[in-house]
Design an enzyme around this catalytic site. Structure first.
Site, PDB file in Angstrom:
ATOM      1  N   GLY A  19      -0.516  -0.031 -10.399  1.00 57.22           N
ATOM      2  CA  GLY A  19      -0.847   1.506 -10.138  1.00 57.22           C
ATOM      3  C   GLY A  19      -0.010   2.553  -8.940  1.00 57.22           C
ATOM      4  O   GLY A  19       0.075   3.597  -9.118  1.00 57.22           O
ATOM      5  N   ASP A  76       1.458   2.037   2.332  1.00 51.46           N
ATOM      6  CA  ASP A  76       0.291   1.155   2.660  1.00 51.46           C
ATOM      7  C   ASP A  76      -1.025   1.988   2.764  1.00 51.46           C
ATOM      8  O   ASP A  76      -0.915   3.064   3.235  1.00 51.46           O
ATOM      9  CB  ASP A  76       0.310   0.297   3.787  1.00 51.46           C
ATOM     10  N   SER A  77      -1.976   1.454   2.136  1.00 49.62           N
ATOM     11  CA  SER A  77      -3.014   2.314   1.806  1.00 49.62           C
ATOM     12  C   SER A  77      -4.294   1.447   1.706  1.00 49.62           C
ATOM     13  O   SER A  77      -4.236   0.133   1.495  1.00 49.62           O
ATOM     14  CB  SER A  77      -2.973   3.284   0.317  1.00 49.62           C
ATOM     15  N   PHE A 162      -7.204   3.352 -10.483  1.00 48.42           N
ATOM     16  CA  PHE A 162      -6.943   1.907 -10.144  1.00 48.42           C
ATOM     17  C   PHE A 162      -7.858   1.504  -8.836  1.00 48.42           C
ATOM     18  O   PHE A 162      -8.464   2.382  -8.179  1.00 48.42           O
ATOM     19  CB  PHE A 162      -5.470   1.570  -9.883  1.00 48.42           C
ATOM     20  N   HIS A 197      -5.010  11.105  -0.919  1.00 49.84           N
ATOM     21  CA  HIS A 197      -4.406  10.541   0.198  1.00 49.84           C
ATOM     22  C   HIS A 197      -2.752  10.227  -0.099  1.00 49.84           C
ATOM     23  O   HIS A 197      -2.137  10.992   0.610  1.00 49.84           O
ATOM     24  CB  HIS A 197      -5.056   9.251   0.866  1.00 49.84           C
ATOM     25  N   ARG A 198      -2.495   9.994  -1.152  1.00 58.41           N
ATOM     26  CA  ARG A 198      -0.884   9.677  -1.524  1.00 58.41           C
ATOM     27  C   ARG A 198      -0.266  10.800  -1.708  1.00 58.41           C
ATOM     28  O   ARG A 198       0.941  11.068  -1.263  1.00 58.41           O
ATOM     29  CB  ARG A 198      -1.013   8.672  -2.625  1.00 58.41           C
TER      30      ARG A 198
HETATM   31  P1  IMP Z   1      -1.898  -2.464  -0.218  1.00 57.92           P
HETATM   32  O1  IMP Z   1      -0.811  -2.874  -1.362  1.00 57.92           O
HETATM   33  O2  IMP Z   1      -1.832  -3.440   0.965  1.00 57.92           O
HETATM   34  O3  IMP Z   1      -1.400  -0.760   0.276  1.00 57.92           O
HETATM   35  O4  IMP Z   1      -3.237  -2.280  -0.691  1.00 57.92           O
HETATM   36  C1  IMP Z   1      -3.763  -1.197  -0.975  1.00 57.92           C
HETATM   37  C2  IMP Z   1      -5.061  -1.316  -1.946  1.00 57.92           C
HETATM   38  O5  IMP Z   1      -6.081  -0.226  -1.558  1.00 57.92           O
HETATM   39  C3  IMP Z   1      -4.927  -1.272  -3.174  1.00 57.92           C
HETATM   40  O6  IMP Z   1      -4.911  -2.632  -3.900  1.00 57.92           O
HETATM   41  C4  IMP Z   1      -6.174  -0.634  -3.607  1.00 57.92           C
HETATM   42  O7  IMP Z   1      -7.258  -1.486  -3.723  1.00 57.92           O
HETATM   43  C5  IMP Z   1      -6.670   0.263  -2.570  1.00 57.92           C
HETATM   44  N1  IMP Z   1      -6.015   1.726  -2.917  1.00 57.92           N
HETATM   45  C6  IMP Z   1      -5.045   2.169  -2.156  1.00 57.92           C
HETATM   46  N2  IMP Z   1      -4.927   3.561  -2.848  1.00 57.92           N
HETATM   47  C7  IMP Z   1      -5.737   3.666  -3.703  1.00 57.92           C
HETATM   48  C8  IMP Z   1      -6.136   4.772  -4.571  1.00 57.92           C
HETATM   49  O8  IMP Z   1      -5.463   5.899  -4.676  1.00 57.92           O
HETATM   50  N3  IMP Z   1      -7.290   4.457  -5.540  1.00 57.92           N
HETATM   51  C9  IMP Z   1      -7.785   3.335  -5.432  1.00 57.92           C
HETATM   52  N4  IMP Z   1      -7.600   2.336  -4.794  1.00 57.92           N
HETATM   53  C10 IMP Z   1      -6.611   2.376  -3.813  1.00 57.92           C
END
Ligand code: IMP
Length: 212
Positions: A19, A76-77, A162, A197-198
């Site tokens: 995603g 990282d989100s 996602f 946010h992204r």
């Molecule tokens: P990371 O890979 O550790 O940054 O995981 C971030 C997690 O945050 C993702 O697997 C999603 O569950 C959630 N997340 C981050 N950005 C989004 C978004 O734009 N929509 C929905 N969930 C997000």
């Protein structure tokens, strides 16, 4: 503050999350990079043991830059719920478990909010955070952070996007991210202000490292 500019050429998107790779590719598409993901390069996924979004973005971007010898961009989100002290936050992916079951993760949030609600009024405010880290093979790093605030809704609505998208309705909108096309979610159509946010982090990144 001056940022190091990124020259056109190959750029690694330091992610294995489909995603996210798709959204970052969409956001990068006007800039003419030859984008390749860490998943396509078969790079190992580093352990994300940082305690902040910034630390985890740096871990991913630096690992990919070191392994590939190319500039690498990591995101990282996560989703932060005010009443849960910002959880799941940096643990957003982990709350979905090894099966990446986001219906379960969303239910966990709702159950926690309902437990709190049985003892008194609770806020249903939340926000998404994205921190982008751009790392070069020589170790130089740049960081950009975007946030979008809104309401945590139940039941979840929409099957676009996602992760936690179906339970988040951004301020000023009557649909969740799960009900929006990616153009609407990014909010960058026709030169409008970014929404997600992204996309907000990406605007800062493009102003800092890509333009001029
Ligand atoms: P990371 O890979 O550790 O940054 O995981 C971030 C997690 O945050 C993702 O697997 C999603 O569950 C959630 N997340 C981050 N950005 C989004 C978004 O734009 N929509 C929905 N969930 C997000």
């Amino acid at each position: 503050m001056s940022h190091r500019k990124l020259d056109a050429g190959k750029l690694v998107v330091a992610s294995h999350n489909k995603g996210k790779i798709r959204e970052i590719n969409e956001l990068l598409s006007p800039y003419g990079f030859e984008v390749v993901s860490a998943a396509e390069l078969d790079l190992p996924e580093p352990e994300e043991n940082g305690l902040t979004f910034e630390a985890n973005a740096a871990i991913k971007a630096c690992a990919a830059a070191e392994a590939s010898g190319l500039p690498s961009l990591a995101d990282d989100s996560g989703f932060c719920v005010d009443e849960l002290d910002g959880d799941p936050g940096i643990y957003s992916a982990r709350w979905a478990g090894p099966e990446k079951d986001f219906s379960m993760a969303m239910r966990t949030i709702e159950e926690k909010l309902q437990t709190l609600a049985s003892a008194g009024e609770v806020s249903r405010r939340g926000y998404f955070v994205a921190v982008l880290c751009l790392a070069w093979p020589d170790g130089h790093q740049e960081f950009f952070r975007g946030e979008v605030h809104g309401d945590v809704v139940w039941p979840p609505r929409g099957d676009l996007g996602f992760g936690y998208d179906p339970m988040f309705q951004p301020d000023g909108h009557d649909r969740t991210f799960g009900e929006m096309s990616s153009e609407e979610k990014h909010g960058m159509a026709l030169g409008s202000e970014p929404l997600s946010h992204r996309a907000r982090a990406f605007k800062l990144f493009s102003e800092g490292c890509l333009e001029g």
